[in-house]
Design a protein around this motif. Structure first.
Motif, PDB file in Angstrom:
ATOM      1  N   ARG A 184     -19.651 -57.844 -19.260  1.00 30.55           N
ATOM      2  CA  ARG A 184     -20.660 -57.283 -20.172  1.00 30.55           C
ATOM      3  C   ARG A 184     -20.431 -55.801 -20.430  1.00 30.55           C
ATOM      4  O   ARG A 184     -20.688 -55.310 -21.530  1.00 30.55           O
ATOM      5  CB  ARG A 184     -22.060 -57.503 -19.585  1.00 30.55           C
ATOM      6  N   LEU A 185     -19.930 -55.086 -19.427  1.00 28.40           N
ATOM      7  CA  LEU A 185     -19.587 -53.679 -19.644  1.00 28.40           C
ATOM      8  C   LEU A 185     -18.462 -53.537 -20.659  1.00 28.40           C
ATOM      9  O   LEU A 185     -18.490 -52.662 -21.541  1.00 28.40           O
ATOM     10  CB  LEU A 185     -19.191 -53.027 -18.321  1.00 28.40           C
ATOM     11  N   LEU A 186     -17.435 -54.389 -20.560  1.00 29.14           N
ATOM     12  CA  LEU A 186     -16.319 -54.331 -21.509  1.00 29.14           C
ATOM     13  C   LEU A 186     -16.765 -54.716 -22.921  1.00 29.14           C
ATOM     14  O   LEU A 186     -16.283 -54.149 -23.909  1.00 29.14           O
ATOM     15  CB  LEU A 186     -15.196 -55.248 -21.037  1.00 29.14           C
ATOM     16  N   VAL A 187     -17.687 -55.669 -23.014  1.00 27.88           N
ATOM     17  CA  VAL A 187     -18.249 -56.017 -24.322  1.00 27.88           C
ATOM     18  C   VAL A 187     -18.929 -54.793 -24.944  1.00 27.88           C
ATOM     19  O   VAL A 187     -18.768 -54.498 -26.131  1.00 27.88           O
ATOM     20  CB  VAL A 187     -19.254 -57.183 -24.187  1.00 27.88           C
ATOM     21  N   GLY A 188     -19.693 -54.084 -24.121  1.00 31.89           N
ATOM     22  CA  GLY A 188     -20.359 -52.877 -24.616  1.00 31.89           C
ATOM     23  C   GLY A 188     -19.376 -51.817 -25.053  1.00 31.89           C
ATOM     24  O   GLY A 188     -19.605 -51.110 -26.047  1.00 31.89           O
ATOM     25  N   LEU A 189     -18.265 -51.684 -24.340  1.00 27.27           N
ATOM     26  CA  LEU A 189     -17.245 -50.705 -24.720  1.00 27.27           C
ATOM     27  C   LEU A 189     -16.675 -51.042 -26.098  1.00 27.27           C
ATOM     28  O   LEU A 189     -16.548 -50.169 -26.969  1.00 27.27           O
ATOM     29  CB  LEU A 189     -16.137 -50.694 -23.673  1.00 27.27           C
ATOM     30  N   GLY A 190     -16.317 -52.299 -26.301  1.00 21.54           N
ATOM     31  CA  GLY A 190     -15.783 -52.702 -27.607  1.00 21.54           C
ATOM     32  C   GLY A 190     -16.798 -52.561 -28.717  1.00 21.54           C
ATOM     33  O   GLY A 190     -16.485 -52.074 -29.814  1.00 21.54           O
ATOM     34  N   ASN A 191     -18.047 -52.969 -28.460  1.00 18.85           N
ATOM     35  CA  ASN A 191     -19.091 -52.848 -29.478  1.00 18.85           C
ATOM     36  C   ASN A 191     -19.399 -51.390 -29.806  1.00 18.85           C
ATOM     37  O   ASN A 191     -19.733 -51.054 -30.942  1.00 18.85           O
ATOM     38  CB  ASN A 191     -20.361 -53.555 -29.021  1.00 18.85           C
ATOM     39  N   GLY A 192     -19.306 -50.514 -28.795  1.00 20.00           N
ATOM     40  CA  GLY A 192     -19.547 -49.093 -29.045  1.00 20.00           C
ATOM     41  C   GLY A 192     -18.538 -48.504 -30.006  1.00 20.00           C
ATOM     42  O   GLY A 192     -18.881 -47.696 -30.878  1.00 20.00           O
ATOM     43  N   ILE A 193     -17.283 -48.897 -29.861  1.00 17.04           N
ATOM     44  CA  ILE A 193     -16.244 -48.429 -30.788  1.00 17.04           C
ATOM     45  C   ILE A 193     -16.453 -49.029 -32.173  1.00 17.04           C
ATOM     46  O   ILE A 193     -16.387 -48.341 -33.198  1.00 17.04           O
ATOM     47  CB  ILE A 193     -14.849 -48.798 -30.254  1.00 17.04           C
ATOM     48  N   LEU A 194     -16.725 -50.332 -32.197  1.00 16.46           N
ATOM     49  CA  LEU A 194     -16.811 -51.053 -33.469  1.00 16.46           C
ATOM     50  C   LEU A 194     -18.013 -50.642 -34.299  1.00 16.46           C
ATOM     51  O   LEU A 194     -17.892 -50.361 -35.495  1.00 16.46           O
ATOM     52  CB  LEU A 194     -16.859 -52.556 -33.183  1.00 16.46           C
ATOM     53  N   THR A 195     -19.184 -50.610 -33.678  1.00 14.58           N
ATOM     54  CA  THR A 195     -20.408 -50.341 -34.440  1.00 14.58           C
ATOM     55  C   THR A 195     -20.547 -48.874 -34.838  1.00 14.58           C
ATOM     56  O   THR A 195     -21.402 -48.547 -35.657  1.00 14.58           O
ATOM     57  CB  THR A 195     -21.640 -50.769 -33.633  1.00 14.58           C
ATOM     58  N   SER A 196     -19.726 -47.990 -34.270  1.00  9.89           N
ATOM     59  CA  SER A 196     -19.742 -46.580 -34.675  1.00  9.89           C
ATOM     60  C   SER A 196     -18.756 -46.302 -35.798  1.00  9.89           C
ATOM     61  O   SER A 196     -18.674 -45.174 -36.290  1.00  9.89           O
ATOM     62  CB  SER A 196     -19.398 -45.683 -33.478  1.00  9.89           C
ATOM     63  N   SER A 197     -18.005 -47.319 -36.202  1.00  9.63           N
ATOM     64  CA  SER A 197     -16.956 -47.118 -37.205  1.00  9.63           C
ATOM     65  C   SER A 197     -17.539 -46.801 -38.571  1.00  9.63           C
ATOM     66  O   SER A 197     -18.548 -47.390 -38.991  1.00  9.63           O
ATOM     67  CB  SER A 197     -16.086 -48.379 -37.294  1.00  9.63           C
ATOM     68  N   VAL A 198     -16.882 -45.881 -39.279  1.00 10.17           N
ATOM     69  CA  VAL A 198     -17.264 -45.554 -40.659  1.00 10.17           C
ATOM     70  C   VAL A 198     -16.209 -46.047 -41.640  1.00 10.17           C
ATOM     71  O   VAL A 198     -16.222 -45.682 -42.810  1.00 10.17           O
ATOM     72  CB  VAL A 198     -17.479 -44.038 -40.822  1.00 10.17           C
ATOM     73  N   TYR A 199     -15.283 -46.862 -41.162  1.00  9.92           N
ATOM     74  CA  TYR A 199     -14.163 -47.285 -42.016  1.00  9.92           C
ATOM     75  C   TYR A 199     -14.649 -48.047 -43.241  1.00  9.92           C
ATOM     76  O   TYR A 199     -14.258 -47.752 -44.374  1.00  9.92           O
ATOM     77  CB  TYR A 199     -13.187 -48.149 -41.213  1.00  9.92           C
ATOM     78  N   ILE A 200     -15.504 -49.037 -43.022  1.00 10.49           N
ATOM     79  CA  ILE A 200     -15.930 -49.892 -44.127  1.00 10.49           C
ATOM     80  C   ILE A 200     -16.639 -49.097 -45.211  1.00 10.49           C
ATOM     81  O   ILE A 200     -16.379 -49.257 -46.401  1.00 10.49           O
ATOM     82  CB  ILE A 200     -16.829 -51.027 -43.601  1.00 10.49           C
ATOM     83  N   VAL A 201     -17.543 -48.205 -44.812  1.00  7.03           N
ATOM     84  CA  VAL A 201     -18.334 -47.472 -45.801  1.00  7.03           C
ATOM     85  C   VAL A 201     -17.495 -46.447 -46.559  1.00  7.03           C
ATOM     86  O   VAL A 201     -17.845 -46.033 -47.665  1.00  7.03           O
ATOM     87  CB  VAL A 201     -19.542 -46.792 -45.111  1.00  7.03           C
ATOM     88  N   GLU A 202     -16.351 -46.038 -45.993  1.00  5.26           N
ATOM     89  CA  GLU A 202     -15.519 -45.022 -46.635  1.00  5.26           C
ATOM     90  C   GLU A 202     -14.452 -45.599 -47.551  1.00  5.26           C
ATOM     91  O   GLU A 202     -13.830 -44.860 -48.307  1.00  5.26           O
ATOM     92  CB  GLU A 202     -14.861 -44.132 -45.574  1.00  5.26           C
TER      93      GLU A 202
END
Length: 715
Positions: A184-202
């Motif tokens: 669950r900690l590793l899931v949070g690490l991946g989600n933290g990177i992914l959900t902070s991404s601005v790639y799609i909106v840019e």
């Protein structure tokens, strides 16, 4: 090629056209030659010429039809497909993210029902399984924005593939509780990177930005549906094995897509239209400068204001109970279906209806997300948000009554319907818009860092909510918990209405202007030679769209191809013995003003007067002048005499240069929404509700303003 009949366009290949032409030509030749006259050959030649002209005429009309609406439609479809395939790896990762969010909902009941000696659960350990990933998400989101600024959104976001893949592998082989918590900690690490991404909106255009981000949410919903469905059919470890290959596919695909154009343009001015290679290495000096810039960034008004507002929006998001429903969906349904309000017991299998209820709920969430993606281009962000919030509050209170009177034990369909309606409602705005707003409200140089910080705060709030909810349910009951959340959501709405701007269709380069203080700006300049220099309609386009958004759904559409913004500013308006501050806008054909709820953010009670109906009179020896219209007369007062003269001269020049075709252009624009409303009943009835609420807000503001004037006059 195409042939047109009754307004429809049907496409034919060139061979069919040539065959028809030959048959037509042969028929004419036979008819002409059968006459037997010596001039038969000349008749044939004339018929050939006539056939050729008719064919060319048909082809010309068909090509013009294709190059118009048909070409526009096809190009839009192709553009959307390009956007979709460019961001597809991140959609796949969002699918995994949705599964990780819904996974505890099937994991916890299965662990309790299994009664395994190595996997014993109590309220504390249950809360850790559901919420621990949010702790890691918060920590990694704080530095994710900085990493995106330094190395690019694409590269940083693809790093999420590694912890996500490893987390599902550990879950698949987990023999004990520490391994599950590590996963669950590793899931949070991946989600933290992914959900902070601005790639799609840019990488998408402003008009497609909302829909593309909503599709991202749709993939998360698909992930939740998948995990709920598989949870009813298989055990939790078999399900984990199925997910392991997905982030690997996303990583391989993502290596071949381009980097964010905004990031590339900010790094040494590089664009992908040039031949130069993008920068690869970041020096220590650049890293120190970037960190210093991050610290200084939070002192800027256009950064700190949206940041604080988004924290309020996040509180409202948590109070919608979506995180609680996601994390405890199966357990909540099992409890509400039971007479004892305890549907999950050790050594006993969970009611299968609870799993299928969660599947239904996830499907409703997906439908709501797709509808939001469809209609987000027709409505403002705030319009959908407040409609969503109102319905969410209603269904939260209703679900509390169902639990309080234990109606779910007798009518299982009732809590399913109410929760599904609540999920549908909050997915239209309350749940989805914080992610969208965090990508839209910040300036380009601060977006990645600020979105990471917003995501970190959101994760901490989610962790706190999921950790505290079991204790809230124990002390206040399920009904008391839902009623408490509904009350807090109600209290947050006035702040959101007044202070949060409407960023729909606004360029990311201009969105920071919402949070700057309003001031008098003259976009046109009068030269000494009595000539006036005015901007072009293209130069005024962005600001006019922002002004439209400030008035929101209650305002009239003012965007027009011919319209130019000449000046704007705060002026004192005096009429009927009352003085009020109003924000005025002078265009080349109209004078517009509105009441100010919040400068540059929220304007109401829009008033528009055509310049040909306006007369201007100077009041000598003062900083005021008189505006005379057919319906009213009022005084306007500037801050100084120079400003007053500038306003009066620009109004004078605008009246002289007023084109007679402006009224025709305005009326054609006003007819556009009416045609849309007749075709789409959803938009029609939503606008009726919106206009009713806007009228109520205007009346409340009028009452408040009149009371304030009475108090001032008494003093």
């Amino acid at each position: 090629m195409s042939s047109q009949k009754n307004g429809a366009v049907a496409f034919m290949n060139p061979e069919e056209t040539e065959t028809q032409e030959t048959q037509f030509r042969t028929r004419n030749e036979s008819e002409t030659c059968s006459s037997g006259f010596p001039g038969c050959q000349s008749d044939i030649n004339r018929n050939k010429t006539r056939v050729r002209k008719e064919t060319d005429k048909i082809l010309e009309s068909e090509c013009s039809a294709f190059n118009g609406e048909e070409f526009k439609t096809r190009s839009q479809i192709i553009l959307k497909m390009m956007y979709f395939f460019q961001v597809l790896p991140f959609y796949l990762l969002q699918f995994c993210s949705g599964m990780s969010v819904g996974y505890p909902s099937i994991l916890v009941p299965q662990l309790i029902a299994s009664n395994s000696t190595g996997l014993i659960l109590d309220d504390s350990s249950k809360g850790w399984i559901v919420s621990l990933d949010y702790v890691m998400t918060a920590l990694i989101a704080l530095i994710s924005g900085q990493l995106q600024t330094m190395f690019g959104p694409k590269k940083t976001s693809l790093l999420a593939c590694f912890p996500i893949c490893l987390s599902w592998f550990l879950m698949a082989v987990a023999p004990n509780m520490p391994t599950i918590l590590t996963s669950r900690l590793l899931v949070g690490l991946g989600n933290g990177i992914l959900t902070s991404s601005v790639y799609i909106v840019e990488v998408v255009s402003p008009d497609n930005r909302g829909s593309v981000v909503m599709i991202e949410t749709a993939f998360r919903s698909l992930g939740m549906i998948f995990v709920y469905l598989m949870g009813a059919l298989m055990d939790w470890q078999t399900l984990a094995w199925i997910v392991v290959p997905i982030p690997i596919v996303a990583l391989i695909y993502g290596l071949f897509i381009p980097e964010s154009p905004i990031y590339l343009s900010q790094r040494k001015g590089y664009t992908q239209l040039e031949d130069d290679a993008p920068p690869q290495n970041i020096s220590w000096k650049e890293t120190k400068h970037s960190l210093h810039h991050t610290i200084q960034m939070f002192k800027r008004r256009e950064v700190i204001c949206p940041l604080l507002l988004l924290f309020v929006v996040l509180v409202a998001q948590q109070c919608s109970a979506m995180k609680v429903i996601q994390g405890y969906a199966v357990e909540i349904f099992a409890d509400v279906f039971s007479n004892e309000k305890s549907g999950v017991k050790e050594g006993q299998s969970v009611d299968t209806d609870a799993y299928w209820s969660a599947v239904i709920m996830g499907s409703v969430r997906l439908v709501a997300t797709l509808l939001a993606a469809k209609y987000i281009r027709n409505f403002g962000r705030k319009t959908m948000y407040f409609l969503s919030a109102f319905l969410t509050i209603v269904f939260e209170i209703a679900f509390g009554f169902i639990d309080f009177f234990n109606l779910g034990a007798r009518f299982k369909a009732l809590p399913i319907i109410i929760i599904s309606c609540q999920v549908f409602s909050l997915q239209l705005g309350v749940q989805t818009f914080p992610n969208l707003l965090s990508a839209e409200l910040f300036p380009n140089d601060a977006r990645a860092r600020c979105k990471g910080l917003v995501r970190a705060v959101s994760s901490l709030m989610s962790f706190a909510m999921l950790k505290i909810f079991p204790y809230l349910e124990t002390h206040f009951g399920l009904h008391g918990s839902f009623w408490t959340l509904a009350a807090i959501l109600i209290l947050s709405l006035p702040v959101i209405f007044i202070f949060v701007p409407e960023p729909k269709d606004i360029s990311l380069d201009e969105v920071g202007q919402f949070f700057l203080p309003a001031k008098t700006i003259f976009y046109s300049h009068i030269l000494s030679s009595e000539e006036i220099v005015t901007p072009t309609p293209e130069e005024s386009f962005g600001r006019i769209r922002m002004i439209e958004n400030c008035f929101g759904s209650a305002g009239r559409r003012i965007q027009a191809d011919h319209r130019i913004l000449l000046a704007e500013g705060m002026l004192s308006k005096k009429s009927h013995g009352k003085t009020r501050r109003r924000h005025f806008f002078l265009f080349n054909d109209i004078l517009m003003w509105g009441s100010v709820l919040r400068e540059n953010l929220n304007l109401i009670r829009q008033k528009i007067e055509k310049l040909e109906n306006i007369q201007v009179e100077d009041i000598k020896g003062s900083i005021a002048w008189r505006i005379i219209t057919p319906g009213k007369t009022f005084l306007l007062e500037a801050t100084c005499e120079a400003e007053k003269l500038q306003w009066m001269m620009l109004i004078h020049y605008a009246k002289l240069g007023r084109e007679k075709t402006a009224s025709t252009q305005t009326s054609s624009i006003a007819d556009t929404p009416k045609k849309i409303l007749k075709e789409d009943p959803v938009i029609h009835y939503a606008n009726i509700a919106t206009n009713t609420s806007n009228l109520a807000v205007n009346q409340l503001y009028q009452m408040y303003e009149n009371e304030s004037i009475k108090k001032i006059s008494k003093k």
